[in-house]
Design a protein around this motif. Structure first.
Motif, PDB file in Angstrom:
ATOM      1  N   UNK A   9     -33.347  -8.305 -42.524  1.00 60.26           N
ATOM      2  CA  UNK A   9     -33.613  -7.566 -41.288  1.00 60.26           C
ATOM      3  C   UNK A   9     -35.120  -7.515 -41.060  1.00 60.26           C
ATOM      4  N   UNK A  10     -35.552  -7.944 -39.878  1.00 62.93           N
ATOM      5  CA  UNK A  10     -36.980  -7.896 -39.550  1.00 62.93           C
ATOM      6  C   UNK A  10     -37.315  -6.824 -38.523  1.00 62.93           C
ATOM      7  N   UNK A  11     -36.334  -6.413 -37.709  1.00 61.85           N
ATOM      8  CA  UNK A  11     -36.621  -5.404 -36.682  1.00 61.85           C
ATOM      9  C   UNK A  11     -35.331  -4.740 -36.249  1.00 61.85           C
ATOM     10  N   UNK A  12     -35.447  -3.478 -35.842  1.00 61.76           N
ATOM     11  CA  UNK A  12     -34.339  -2.743 -35.227  1.00 61.76           C
ATOM     12  C   UNK A  12     -34.550  -2.763 -33.718  1.00 61.76           C
ATOM     13  N   UNK A  13     -33.496  -2.994 -32.980  1.00 69.65           N
ATOM     14  CA  UNK A  13     -33.560  -3.049 -31.522  1.00 69.65           C
ATOM     15  C   UNK A  13     -32.836  -1.854 -30.929  1.00 69.65           C
ATOM     16  N   UNK A  14     -32.047  -2.092 -29.902  1.00 67.44           N
ATOM     17  CA  UNK A  14     -31.340  -0.992 -29.240  1.00 67.44           C
ATOM     18  C   UNK A  14     -30.319  -0.350 -30.177  1.00 67.44           C
ATOM     19  N   UNK A  15     -30.113   0.932 -29.965  1.00 66.52           N
ATOM     20  CA  UNK A  15     -29.062   1.652 -30.661  1.00 66.52           C
ATOM     21  C   UNK A  15     -28.301   2.480 -29.642  1.00 66.52           C
TER      22      UNK A  15
END
Length: 365
Positions: A9-15
């Motif tokens: 995992x490199x980034x979290x986007x929408x949740x």
């Protein structure tokens, strides 16, 4: 079968409710957009290794453009708090015998606070129930209901023809404050209430959620082969039969379009004609919206004529529905087409909602 991938995992986007978007770097230098359901796999964080099912994404199928997180193997979520041999939190297994089968509390199980009500429930008392082929009809039907009955309590039954996790739907997340609840039925899961069948889900909508109107439609996605019988929306006809069996009032939302490039979906889609014309054994009130373009209206009338012997064709005025659709709390989209690109589709769904709303004054309390 499954096309497995492993990455970081490199980034979290929408949740949104029940779901997280991630960017995942692959060992070969590529990147995939992935979706995780925290209730199933925990909450991935940047730096976590994740196992992915990437098959549908790599094949370009309609899964929203995601690989799906199967596990965060180096940081597993904790066990649920109940003891392993207890059924106090439910023993309803959904997505059965798949690696991520969840065990949930069914609305009518012995441990459910609604057990007594559900054990006695056997009738819908004339509850108007709108049935639809596609998940994209949900916000339009709801807009039509609330255009004329803004205080109406509306429940949604998410069937298992499309996405099984209710959490996949951003539409549903955006409608949470406009529904009295979602019941996930069959193999689907993640709703406010869990039910084993459409029948028990309908009874839960009426007797637990105290809905004035229910909407039945599959989750996002639609399995289809382009043949008369090979599509998941055929279950709409079975839903009609369930509503009638339980003493509800089935209302058919028709899939109408003059924008779909596929001939089988122009005018009245073959999905609607098969589900209502061949599968539904009980009479349905099929809603035909006024205000369609003359050529389209002629196609619709011709297609529905054979169904008029068994079902009731109800023409519904559409004044004010365009404004209601434009004021919907979530974006409207079907097969990648918005309201203006496929106006007839959304207008037909909203008209079905309007018809349901207008029946409320005659329904028993």
């Amino acid at each position: 079968m499954v096309r497995w991938r492993s990455g970081t995992v490199t980034a979290l986007r929408r949740q949104w409710t029940g779901a997280m978007e991630l960017d995942v770097a692959l060992p070969d230098g590529g990147t995939l957009r992935a979706l995780a359901y925290p209730a199933l796999v925990g909450r991935p964080e940047p730096g976590d290794r994740v196992l992915l099912n990437a098959g549908a994404l790599l094949m370009g199928l309609g899964t929203g453009g995601y690989a799906l997180v199967v596990a965060v193997p180096d940081r597993l979520p904790p066990d649920p708090p109940q003891t392993l041999d207890s059924r106090d939190a439910g023993h309803l297994v959904k997505a059965r015998y798949t690696p991520l089968q969840p065990i949930l509390l069914g609305v009518d199980e012995e441990a459910s606070p609604h057990r007594e009500v559900m054990a006695a429930a056997d009738d819908l008392s004339g509850l108007p129930v709108v049935t639809a082929d596609l998940h994209s009809a949900l916000p339009a039907i709801l807009a039509g209901i609330h255009a004329d009955a803004p205080a109406a309590r509306v429940a949604y039954l998410l069937t298992d023809g499309g996405a099984l996790p209710a959490w996949f739907s951003r539409t549903l997340a955006g409608l949470r404050d406009h529904l009295v609840g979602t019941v996930t039925v069959g193999q689907s899961f993640g709703g406010d209430l869990e039910a084993a069948t459409v029948h028990s889900g309908l009874l839960a909508a009426r007797h637990v959620l105290r809905a004035d109107v229910a909407i039945v439609a599959q989750g996002p996605g639609n399995l289809g082969t382009g043949t008369r019988w090979g599509f998941s929306g055929v279950a709409v006809g079975e839903a009609v039969n369930a509503v009638a069996t339980l003493g509800g009032r089935p209302i058919g939302s028709l899939r109408i379009s003059d924008a779909d490039p596929r001939p089988r979906h122009r005018g009245v889609s073959h999905h609607s004609l098969t589900a209502y014309g061949r599968v539904a054994l009980a009479p349905v009130e099929l809603v035909v919206p006024d205000g369609l373009a003359p050529e389209l209206a002629g196609e619709v009338d011709a297609a529905l004529a054979p169904l008029a012997a068994r079902h009731t064709l109800v023409r519904v005025p559409t004044g004010g529905l365009d404004a209601a659709l434009r004021a919907a709390p979530v974006p409207l989209s079907t097969m990648g087409r918005g309201l203006d690109a496929d106006h007839a589709y959304f207008l037909a769904a909203a008209a079905a909602g309007r018809h349901a709303a207008r029946l409320l004054s005659s329904r028993p309390a």
